[in-house]
Design an enzyme around this catalytic site. Structure first.
Site, PDB file in Angstrom:
ATOM      1  N   ASP A  75      16.942  -5.361   3.477  1.00 33.21           N
ATOM      2  CA  ASP A  75      17.390  -4.804   2.203  1.00 33.21           C
ATOM      3  C   ASP A  75      18.503  -5.698   1.671  1.00 33.21           C
ATOM      4  O   ASP A  75      18.826  -6.706   2.289  1.00 33.21           O
ATOM      5  CB  ASP A  75      17.872  -3.357   2.435  1.00 33.21           C
ATOM      6  CG  ASP A  75      17.706  -2.476   1.198  1.00 33.21           C
ATOM      7  OD1 ASP A  75      18.095  -2.921   0.111  1.00 33.21           O
ATOM      8  OD2 ASP A  75      17.207  -1.360   1.331  1.00 33.21           O
TER       9      ASP A  75
ATOM     10  N   ASP B 139      14.852   5.635   0.272  1.00 39.11           N
ATOM     11  CA  ASP B 139      14.908   4.179   0.137  1.00 39.11           C
ATOM     12  C   ASP B 139      14.963   3.576   1.541  1.00 39.11           C
ATOM     13  O   ASP B 139      16.030   3.406   2.131  1.00 39.11           O
ATOM     14  CB  ASP B 139      16.106   3.745  -0.699  1.00 39.11           C
ATOM     15  CG  ASP B 139      15.960   2.303  -1.156  1.00 39.11           C
ATOM     16  OD1 ASP B 139      14.911   1.685  -0.869  1.00 39.11           O
ATOM     17  OD2 ASP B 139      16.888   1.788  -1.800  1.00 39.11           O
ATOM     18  N   ALA B 140      13.784   3.307   2.072  1.00 37.06           N
ATOM     19  CA  ALA B 140      13.656   2.954   3.482  1.00 37.06           C
ATOM     20  C   ALA B 140      13.054   1.570   3.692  1.00 37.06           C
ATOM     21  O   ALA B 140      13.191   0.976   4.755  1.00 37.06           O
ATOM     22  CB  ALA B 140      12.782   3.997   4.176  1.00 37.06           C
ATOM     23  N   LYS B 141      12.353   1.068   2.678  1.00 38.29           N
ATOM     24  CA  LYS B 141      11.738  -0.267   2.719  1.00 38.29           C
ATOM     25  C   LYS B 141      10.962  -0.505   4.010  1.00 38.29           C
ATOM     26  O   LYS B 141      11.112  -1.519   4.665  1.00 38.29           O
ATOM     27  CB  LYS B 141      12.795  -1.334   2.455  1.00 38.29           C
ATOM     28  CG  LYS B 141      13.484  -1.097   1.096  1.00 38.29           C
ATOM     29  CD  LYS B 141      14.235  -2.296   0.578  1.00 38.29           C
ATOM     30  CE  LYS B 141      14.731  -2.086  -0.836  1.00 38.29           C
ATOM     31  NZ  LYS B 141      15.760  -1.040  -1.018  1.00 38.29           N
ATOM     32  N   ARG B 142      10.091   0.452   4.341  1.00 41.46           N
ATOM     33  CA  ARG B 142       9.288   0.342   5.549  1.00 41.46           C
ATOM     34  C   ARG B 142       8.006  -0.451   5.304  1.00 41.46           C
ATOM     35  O   ARG B 142       7.694  -0.794   4.148  1.00 41.46           O
ATOM     36  CB  ARG B 142       8.933   1.742   6.063  1.00 41.46           C
ATOM     37  CG  ARG B 142      10.131   2.631   6.407  1.00 41.46           C
ATOM     38  CD  ARG B 142      10.981   2.046   7.506  1.00 41.46           C
ATOM     39  NE  ARG B 142      11.843   3.054   8.120  1.00 41.46           N
ATOM     40  CZ  ARG B 142      13.139   3.234   7.861  1.00 41.46           C
ATOM     41  NH1 ARG B 142      13.764   2.477   6.997  1.00 41.46           N
ATOM     42  NH2 ARG B 142      13.825   4.173   8.498  1.00 41.46           N
TER      43      ARG B 142
END
Lengths: 273, 273
Positions: B99, A94-97
């Site tokens: 996030d 879960d890195a949301k890159r």
């Protein structure tokens, strides 16, 4: 892992639970702080206690990066531990890159090759060429933010863009991208009524659903509107499970909480078949 | 570092250049591969050769993460080297994070506290509560994506949201957030004509401008529309400078390229004063 294999795991375990690994040194049981790698020891205990009840683990990279090199080492040990001991588990970084093409390629390499995750979360703001480098990896999955579970989701994601909310436009547009079959989407559980709308656009895709538990979403509501004939949901729970106890019984209590969710899921799966 | 100090550095060096550190083992001079930490050695040589011509360095975290723990160690050594040897340099972690609140807090801790960067880039898709945790840090700067320099920028950023493009809505909305004075914005140089519009919304903010050089943007055009009375621009160049040569003269050639840009900037600054 293919989505077909993921579906088989879900049926076999009667679970579409994903456990979020958000290890925070101020929240984990304090006796672990005496060990050499408290974050890894915490994760390992949680994983060992819950692996038969869950189909996925989702380490949140922020909680590792906050501890610098030591944190990154804990992340590597955690993903290696899962891959070696529980190869049937679906792993999510879960890195949301998301960045320009050549940079996204490096992120894809980091998570798919170096760390060997099955999937990674990405943010859509920079568009097609920021996501396609992730999609190029075979049997790897790119989980793009669509409608998130936080308050700020309503700042931009639900803006009207020519008669259609932005998150719907994001979903629709992403379907035209190369290798879009490797896409899954993040859809927050706090807005179950949106799932019906979303399923009209992406009927077959897996949806990763945060917001159950500590963030207040309802599992039955999400399933009512969001399930498809291959289940098509991965429901994430982090805090409600991993921080169920701060004592030496934390792993046992985590299992108890995971079991409650899994049993609820088994009932839902059984009722559909 | 405060924006006032950054402005003073710009006037002193007659430069608003930021050098992007995107170290790729397949592109750096091959003789460096024999050293223990090729990425750090590459960065160090580039920094030593250009520090008097540039006000900022922007390590791109993807290019470090792609090499796992070793890469993260190179990132730490690079930021420490800059902070110890060139404390007047403005440092940017180009990480494009974002996030839910508690997770963004961890990212902020990673980049502002653990690594001690002056600033970090963030993505706006998740809205207010995903950005405000970064803004809470005093004398640290949060550089939010507004209009990026890649092709995919036109997928969502320029969508009409009720008579206003999304990137303008993002700019306007962000001004209402707590500690919004700590915001800067990413605005791509490939669309110089947009700068006039952007300056109407954020006249005083610093803009980080990628897209000069390899990506094809024009410096004079950007300055014509984007400069304010405190300069207000940080123009980033990475590949055109750091990969000017693949030989043992790479640092010297990088300096030559940086000098060309700095001289052009000095002329622009002089012409305005």
């Amino acid at each position: 892992m293919t989505t077909q294999q993921l579906h088989e795991q879900i049926l076999q375990k009667k679970s579409f639970l994903c456990v979020g690994l958000d290890p925070d040194l101020t929240k984990i049981p304090q006796h672990l702080l005496e060990t050499e790698d408290p974050i890894f020891e915490f994760n390992k205990a949680i994983i060992d206690a819950t692996h038969d009840l869950t189909v996925g683990y989702k380490p949140n990279t922020a909680f590792f990066e906050a501890y610098g090199i030591k944190g990154w080492m804990s992340l590597q040990k955690t993903i290696n531990y899962i891959n070696e001991n529980y190869p049937d588990i679906f792993t999510i970084a879960d890195a949301k890159r998301g960045d320009i093409g050549n940079t996204s390629s490096m992120y894809a390499k980091a998570f798919f090759e170096d760390l060997n995750f099955d999937s990674v979360t990405v943010a859509p703001y920079m568009g097609k060429d920021s996501i396609e480098p992730f999609l190029a990896f075979e049997n790897k999955h790119t989980i793009m933010l669509a409608l998130t579970s936080n308050e700020g989701a309503f700042d931009f994601q639900t803006l009207d863009t020519g008669g259609k909310e932005l998150y719907k436009k994001v979903l629709e547009t992403s379907k035209t991208w190369k290798n879009s079959g490797n896409l899954m989407y993040v859809v927050g559980a706090t807005k179950a009524e949106y799932f019906a709308e979303i399923r009209k656009i992406v009927p077959d895709s897996f949806l990763l659903v945060p917001g159950i538990g500590a963030q207040g979403g309802s599992l039955s509501e999400v399933c009512k509107y969001g399930m498809n004939d291959k289940v098509g949901l991965l429901v994430n729970s982090a805090r409600a499970i991993i921080y169920a106890s701060k004592g030496t019984d934390f792993a046992e209590k985590a299992r108890e909480e995971a079991l409650k969710v899994q049993q609820e899921m088994a009932e839902i799966i059984d009722s559909k078949s």
